[in-house]
Design an enzyme around this catalytic site. Structure first.
Site, PDB file in Angstrom:
ATOM      1  CB  ALA A  21      -0.930   0.007   1.217  1.00 15.79           C
ATOM      2  CB  ALA A  42      12.530  -0.831   7.677  1.00 17.05           C
ATOM      3  CG  HIS A 459      -2.682 -13.730   3.287  1.00 17.73           C
ATOM      4  ND1 HIS A 459      -3.512 -14.654   2.674  1.00 17.73           N
ATOM      5  CD2 HIS A 459      -1.640 -13.526   2.434  1.00 17.73           C
ATOM      6  CE1 HIS A 459      -2.989 -14.995   1.504  1.00 17.73           C
ATOM      7  NE2 HIS A 459      -1.854 -14.327   1.342  1.00 17.73           N
TER       8      HIS A 459
END
Length: 537
Positions: A21, A42, A459
């Site tokens: 996203a 990161a 997930h």
């Protein structure tokens, strides 16, 4: 993929996390040349064969491109800790996962709309967003898009056993479809060759390559890799700056308009809590200042459960192809359910857990076996993410609580039955020599097998859910309750985990977040003046 090394002191929008996203949010916003955007990631750039080549995606698991999370011991897994891989690289999960593009069922978006009261999360709105996202090269459908940044296709030469799997599933009443992301996602289930995000040269299409790479080099976009978000600085009820670590030094950069957390379902709630946003009592026990009492932060943890698995030995060796997971099923554990709750998937190897692999002596050579892995996509079990200390360096504890609800156990036992029936069917006899795992077991032994074999579908979601109840963290506009200038845009905002692989819904969340931010900017009363000031700064 190149990145900028020298950040400014302030930006209009700061996006923390360059995952499925976050890259979408940053890339979409950077299309406005007057809007200064900073993306903090990161991990690294992901410029490696393991990211680009869909056939070796599994080498990313456990590498430096994986956060390496694991759950606390789960009683439902016979006390085992479940590995919880998550992408730590530009593109996040879209850069390291198994490349299955599953948009989600109508029921998912009906729920999101009901929870938020926002029709922009409803099914019809979701379809329109998906259509602009996709560059679909499969069968025509009014539900699919062409010309978007994410190229979606079907493997042109799937491994031969997929033909037997399609026929066997259809014989069980699970209809074969050419596209599992079109009209089938409005119905009771299907089986299909999986949609994958691969370009015409056979290279993975991640959100980093689709949304971010075309914008790199623009003076208004800064991308920092190796930049670890530590916390959000809140001043007078507003998100004012981000504290992050880069090259061993802690730095702070300010946001003129807003900050977006796209750090995933584990690091987003961690960052919120370290910033003083969470359950007041819990924060107080750790000595953290309470900026906003939101007891839902870190709660409602959900993940699809994947069982490793129903393994069958080939009659003739068959090397893995494409993404090594070319076939999937959406079906119901009980006919009366309103939508599919199961998603078995093909794994083109002998897929076992740390217990079942040695117990069954599964072969290492992937060309000798395939696995039809039972999967549960609408779990009832809920977990939570908890801090262990007040420092960003302190790890979190992830209480996944897999198989803590009896309904999940029943559903997965039924899914094992379905997978075994398909694997031992007449349609698979030209391909299957014999079943290796689990074989015909007593009810008690099959339950033990399930608890020893179950794990994650990778997930992780739902720990900062959107909604209107007391446990909601963000509203329908993805704004954190009680804090100005702070949004969340990643899988943690899902009220319930989507009914299929979560990459595509996370990209949709990023698209919607970019729309909402742009809308707010455009409605600002002094928008023209604000832009002129930003451009001159």
């Amino acid at each position: 993929m190149s990145v900028t090394e020298s950040p400014r002191e302030d930006y209009d929008v700061i996006v923390c996390g360059g995952g499925s996203a976050g890259c979408v949010v940053a890339g979409r916003l950077a299309a406005d040349p007057d809007l200064r955007v900073l993306l903090l990631e990161a991990g690294g750039t992901g410029d490696t064969p393991e990211v680009r080549d869909p056939t070796i995606w599994m080498r990313n698991i456990g590498s430096e491109r994986d956060w390496g999370f694991a759950s606390e011991p789960c009683p439902g897994l016979n006390g085992r800790r479940a590995p919880l891989p998550m992408g730590r690289v530009l593109g996040g999960g879209s850069a390291v996962n198994g490349l299955v593009w599953a948009r989600g069922h109508r029921a998912d978006f009906d729920l999101w709309e009901a929870e938020t009261g926002d029709a922009g999360w409803g099914y019809e709105a979701a379809v329109e967003i998906y259509k602009r996202m996709e560059d679909w090269d499969g069968p025509d459908s009014s539900l699919r898009g062409r010309g978007g940044p994410m190229r979606i296709t079907r493997p042109k030469d799937p491994i031969p056993v997929t033909h037997g799997l399609l026929a066997a599933s259809a014989a069980l009443g699970i209809p074969e479809v050419a596209d599992h992301n079109a009209e089938a996602m409005e119905g009771d289930g299907c089986c299909a060759i999986a949609n994958v995000n691969v370009d015409s040269d056979g290279v993975r299409v991640s959100t980093a390559s689709a949304y971010l790479r075309p914008k790199l080099g623009r003076p208004n976009l800064t991308v920092l890799t190796g930049a670890m978000t530590r916390r959000v600085v809140i001043e007078n009820g507003r998100a004012a700056a981000v504290e992050f670590e880069l090259d061993g030094a802690v730095r702070t950069v300010r946001a003129r308009h807003e900050i977006v957390l796209s750090l995933g379902a584990i690091n987003t709630p961690k960052t919120l809590m370290l910033s003083g946003i969470g359950d007041a009592a819990t924060l107080g026990e750790l000595g953290l200042p309470v900026v906003q009492h939101l007891p839902g932060v870190g709660q409602n943890f959900q993940d699809h459960i994947l069982v490793a698995g129903c393994v069958f030995k080939y009659r003739e060796p068959a090397a893995p192809r494409n993404n090594s997971a070319e076939f999937t099923i959406f079906c119901k554990s009980e006919a009366a359910l309103p939508c599919p709750d199961l998603q078995p998937i093909l794994e083109e190897c002998a897929f076992g857990s740390e217990i079942t692999r040695p117990a069954y002596g599964l072969p290492v050579d992937p060309s000798t076996c395939f696995t039809l892995a039972p999967g549960l996509i609408r779990p009832k079990s809920r977990g939570h993410v908890a801090l262990t200390g007040a420092r960003p360096e302190d790890p979190v504890r992830i209480h996944a609580n897999f198989l803590s609800e009896e309904a999940d156990v029943r559903a997965l036992l039924r899914c094992i039955e379905i997978c075994r029936e398909i694997g031992n069917s007449e349609a698979l006899r030209p391909f299957v020599k014999r079943e290796l795992m689990p074989g015909p077991l007593s009810a008690a032994d099959m339950l033990t097998f399930l608890r020893n074999a179950a794990g994650t579908y990778f997930h992780q979601t739902c720990t900062a859910k959107m909604g209107r109840d007391a446990m909601s963290v963000v509203d329908g506009a993805l704004k954190v309750y009680g804090v100005e200038g702070l949004r969340v845009a990643d899988g943690s905002v899902m009220p319930a985990v989507a009914g299929g692989n979560t990459m595509a819904p996370c990209v949709l969340i990023g698209e919607r977040a970019a729309d909402l931010i742009a809308r707010d900017l455009a409605s600002t009363t002094d928008f023209a003046s604000w832009r002129r000031q930003g451009a001159a700064a």
